[in-house]
Design an enzyme around this catalytic site. Structure first.
Site, short mmCIF file in Angstrom:
data_model
loop_
_atom_site.label_atom_id
_atom_site.label_comp_id
_atom_site.label_asym_id
_atom_site.label_seq_id
_atom_site.Cartn_x
_atom_site.Cartn_y
_atom_site.Cartn_z
N TYR A 162 0.83 -1.22 0.00
CA TYR A 162 0.00 0.00 0.00
C TYR A 162 0.86 1.27 0.00
O TYR A 162 0.61 2.20 -0.77
CB TYR A 162 -0.91 -0.04 1.23
CG TYR A 162 -1.92 1.09 1.30
CD1 TYR A 162 -3.11 1.02 0.59
CD2 TYR A 162 -1.69 2.21 2.11
CE1 TYR A 162 -4.04 2.06 0.66
CE2 TYR A 162 -2.61 3.23 2.19
CZ TYR A 162 -3.79 3.16 1.48
OH TYR A 162 -4.71 4.17 1.56
N LYS A 217 0.93 4.01 -3.01
CA LYS A 217 0.48 5.39 -2.83
C LYS A 217 1.62 6.38 -3.15
O LYS A 217 1.37 7.46 -3.69
CB LYS A 217 -0.04 5.60 -1.41
CG LYS A 217 -1.37 4.85 -1.16
CD LYS A 217 -2.46 5.34 -2.09
CE LYS A 217 -3.82 4.77 -1.75
NZ LYS A 217 -4.89 5.29 -2.61
P1 NAI Z 1 -13.99 2.63 0.96
O1 NAI Z 1 -13.77 1.14 0.99
O2 NAI Z 1 -14.97 3.23 1.89
O3 NAI Z 1 -14.34 3.07 -0.53
C1 NAI Z 1 -13.59 2.58 -1.61
C2 NAI Z 1 -14.51 2.31 -2.77
O4 NAI Z 1 -13.69 1.87 -3.87
C3 NAI Z 1 -15.55 1.21 -2.50
O5 NAI Z 1 -16.83 1.61 -2.90
C4 NAI Z 1 -15.05 0.05 -3.33
O6 NAI Z 1 -16.10 -0.78 -3.82
C5 NAI Z 1 -14.35 0.77 -4.48
N1 NAI Z 1 -13.38 -0.09 -5.15
C6 NAI Z 1 -12.50 -0.93 -4.56
N2 NAI Z 1 -11.82 -1.58 -5.51
C7 NAI Z 1 -12.27 -1.15 -6.71
C8 NAI Z 1 -11.96 -1.45 -8.05
N3 NAI Z 1 -11.06 -2.40 -8.36
N4 NAI Z 1 -12.60 -0.80 -9.04
C9 NAI Z 1 -13.55 0.14 -8.75
N5 NAI Z 1 -13.91 0.45 -7.49
C10 NAI Z 1 -13.27 -0.18 -6.48
O7 NAI Z 1 -12.52 3.24 1.18
P2 NAI Z 1 -12.06 4.75 1.49
O8 NAI Z 1 -11.49 4.75 2.84
O9 NAI Z 1 -13.09 5.72 1.10
O10 NAI Z 1 -10.84 4.85 0.48
C11 NAI Z 1 -10.91 5.62 -0.71
C12 NAI Z 1 -9.50 5.98 -1.14
O11 NAI Z 1 -8.88 6.76 -0.13
C13 NAI Z 1 -8.59 4.76 -1.35
O12 NAI Z 1 -7.77 4.99 -2.47
C14 NAI Z 1 -7.77 4.74 -0.07
O13 NAI Z 1 -6.54 4.12 -0.26
C15 NAI Z 1 -7.62 6.22 0.19
N6 NAI Z 1 -7.28 6.56 1.56
C16 NAI Z 1 -8.12 6.26 2.61
C17 NAI Z 1 -7.76 6.59 3.89
C18 NAI Z 1 -8.64 6.32 5.07
O14 NAI Z 1 -8.18 6.53 6.21
N7 NAI Z 1 -9.89 5.91 4.89
C19 NAI Z 1 -6.48 7.27 4.18
C20 NAI Z 1 -5.70 7.55 3.02
C21 NAI Z 1 -6.09 7.20 1.77
#
Ligand code: NAI
Length: 265
Positions: free
Chosen positions: A151, A155
């Site tokens: 990860y 990133k």
């Molecule tokens: P989440 O799991 O709530 O939302 C992620 C969404 O992406 C989900 O709806 C999922 O179905 C979709 N997804 C996953 N794989 C996919 C694929 N192959 N193709 C299309 N859609 C796909 O996660 P969250 O926390 O909202 O994360 C969103 C972004 O933010 C990610 O890139 C994550 O790495 C990044 N991020 C999140 C942090 C956190 O603390 N929540 C911190 C830093 C970065």
């Protein structure tokens, strides 16, 4: 010059949950017709129905699927002005002896390769039309070391990719920026806390401001970078982390001082 997205079509990957959902809602509330693209069809449909957008089922790791979906959306709905790449998965905190290459590949495939695939497909079209704004969701994990051996590098790769593509498409009028969230209260993080892998007090305590980021705070930064207010900004990575990056080195000196409001003056 403001945060008005009327008539500017936005394509939000991972728009069915968490940060992507908040971005889709933020843009739609300011007039953007939003395409909510997510591998989870039900989640995409729920958000799209709520904001009056279009739902699209899509795995960002599958380049042919992405290219087909974007080509169709572009010809059916018109030129897409904004791309937000939020689709991503988190990773288990395993040492290399326990982290399978299968898991390593799967994180890199979605978080880094998937971001590139969507940028390449949509950014090329934006460059041909001479305008567009892309915002990639990276992470503070890509800016500091941690026990996330796929990860973190993925990133960091998103941040580098953002810089490379910003230079590539700058002459064509396409801006490419990144937002690096700190620990953000989304369904993904909540699952991590519920499993016991992550502790909320530690996640909150690591930041200068002592709490978790909200998805809406990330969406506001994404909206700004996607908007004309940021017309002079390209190739940057904006941390939205409540001061996590600046606070963590203080642990070496015994930690942050108590707030005068809460402790001694
Ligand atoms: P989440 O799991 O709530 O939302 C992620 C969404 O992406 C989900 O709806 C999922 O179905 C979709 N997804 C996953 N794989 C996919 C694929 N192959 N193709 C299309 N859609 C796909 O996660 P969250 O926390 O909202 O994360 C969103 C972004 O933010 C990610 O890139 C994550 O790495 C990044 N991020 C999140 C942090 C956190 O603390 N929540 C911190 C830093 C970065």
């Amino acid at each position: 010059m403001d945060l008005d997205f009327s008539g500017r079509i936005a394509f939000v990957t991972g728009g069915g949950s968490g940060i992507g959902e908040a971005c889709a809602r933020f843009l739609a509330a300011r007039g953007s017709p939003v395409i909510v693209a997510d591998v989870n069809a039900e989640a995409a449909a729920r958000v799209a129905a709520d904001i009056g957008g279009e739902a699209l089922t899509l795995d960002v790791g599958e380049e042919e699927q992405v290219e087909r979906a974007i080509a169709q959306a572009w010809s059916k709905q018109g030129p897409i002005a904004v791309l937000v790449n939020s689709a991503g998965i988190l990773q288990r905190m395993l040492p290399p002896s326990k982290l399978s290459l299968r898991e390593w590949d799967s994180v890199a495939r979605i978080d880094l390769r998937g971001t590139y695939v969507c940028c390449a497909s949509l950014g090329t079209r934006m460059a041909a039309q001479g305008s567009g704004a892309i915002v990639n969701i990276a992470s503070v994990a890509g800016m500091r070391s941690g026990p996330l051996h796929s990860y973190g590098p993925a990133k960091a790769g998103v941040i580098s990719l953002t810089e490379c593509l910003a230079a590539e498409w700058g002459p064509s009028g396409v801006r490419v920026n990144a937002v690096s969230p700190g620990f953000t209260r989304t369904p993904a993080l909540t699952r991590g806390m519920a499993s016991g892998a992550l502790q909320e007090t530690r996640l909150s305590g690591g930041s200068a401001m002592g709490r978790l980021v909200t998805p809406e705070e990330i969406a506001a930064a994404v909206g700004f970078l996607a908007s004309d207010l940021a017309s002079g900004i390209t190739g940057v990575n904006l941390p939205v982390d409540l001061g996590y990056l600046v606070a963590t080195p203080w642990a070496t000196y015994g930690g942050l001082r108590q707030s005068p409001g809460r402790g001694e003056a």
